[in-house]
Design an enzyme around this catalytic site. Structure first.
Site, PDB file in Angstrom:
ATOM      1  CG  HIS A  47      -4.049   3.985   0.757  1.00  0.00           C
ATOM      2  ND1 HIS A  47      -3.702   2.653   0.694  1.00  0.00           N
ATOM      3  CD2 HIS A  47      -4.979   4.067   1.744  1.00  0.00           C
ATOM      4  CE1 HIS A  47      -4.373   1.968   1.591  1.00  0.00           C
ATOM      5  NE2 HIS A  47      -5.163   2.809   2.245  1.00  0.00           N
ATOM      6  CD  GLU A  49       0.370   3.785  -2.625  1.00  0.00           C
ATOM      7  OE1 GLU A  49      -0.201   4.478  -1.746  1.00  0.00           O
ATOM      8  OE2 GLU A  49       0.794   2.639  -2.397  1.00  0.00           O
ATOM      9  CB  CYS A  77      -2.645  -1.887  -0.305  1.00  0.00           C
ATOM     10  SG  CYS A  77      -3.746  -0.555  -0.852  1.00  0.00           S
ATOM     11  CB  CYS A  80      -2.452   1.566  -4.029  1.00  0.00           C
ATOM     12  SG  CYS A  80      -3.045   2.629  -2.691  1.00  0.00           S
TER      13      CYS A  80
END
Length: 146
Positions: A47, A49, A77, A80
Site C-alpha cells: 500500500h 503508506e 486501512c 497501514c
C-alpha cells in the site's frame, strides 16, 4: 497533499488503485513518497503508506519516524494504521475517507484508540474531493473495460 496526489497518479501505470503518500520531516522537507504497488509486485502489503514508510526508513537509516508526518490521499486501512503506529509517525493527514476499510476514523479508529501504545495526531479530509475523485475515476475506467 499535492505531493501525495502526484505520487498517486504514478500507480495507474501498473494498474494499481491511485493512492499516494508522502512523508515530511518536522521542518516540512519531503523525506519519501510511495504509491500503491500491489499489482506491480503482486504484494498485498504494498500500500502507498507502507511503501512510503519503507522508503523513509531506508533513506534515514532508522525505522523510528518520530516527528514526521505522513500525508496520504486515502484514509489508511488497519494494516497501514498498524505500520504508522509501529513507525512512531507523529501525524497523519489524509484526504478521502474510506467508508469500507478505513481504520483512522470511519470504520475503526486505531491510531486514536485509548488502548493504543502510541498516539498519532490525525487530520482528515484535506482535498478530500480531489483525492476521492481520482480513485472514483480509476474504478469507473476499470469497470468500463470489464
Amino acid at each position: 497533499m499535492r505531493v501525495a496526489l502526484d505520487a498517486a497518479r504514478k500507480a495507474v501505470a501498473s494498474g494499481d488503485i491511485p493512492v499516494g503518500a508522502a512523508i515530511f520531516n518536522s521542518a516540512g522537507e519531503l523525506v519519501a513518497t510511495g504509491h500503491n504497488e500491489r499489482e506491480l509486485h503482486n504484494d498485498p502489503t504494498a500500500h502507498a503508506e507502507i511503501v512510503a514508510i519503507r522508503n523513509a526508513a531506508e533513506k534515514l537509516g532508522d525505522w523510528h519516524l518520530t516527528d514526521h508526518t505522513l500525508v496520504v490521499t486515502l484514509e489508511p486501512c488497519a494494516m497501514c494504521a498498524g505500520a504508522i503506529a509501529q513507525s512512531r509517525l507523529q501525524t497523519v493527514v489524509f484526504g478521502a475517507w474510506d467508508e469500507k476499510a478505513g481504520a483512522v476514523g470511519s470504520v475503526w479508529d486505531l491510531l486514536r484508540d485509548p488502548r493504543s501504545t502510541f498516539r498519532t495526531e490525525v487530520r482528515a479530509g484535506v482535498l478530500a474531493e480531489e483525492c476521492g475523485e481520482l480513485i472514483k475515476s480509476f474504478i469507473q475506467g476499470v469497470r468500463k473495460k470489464d
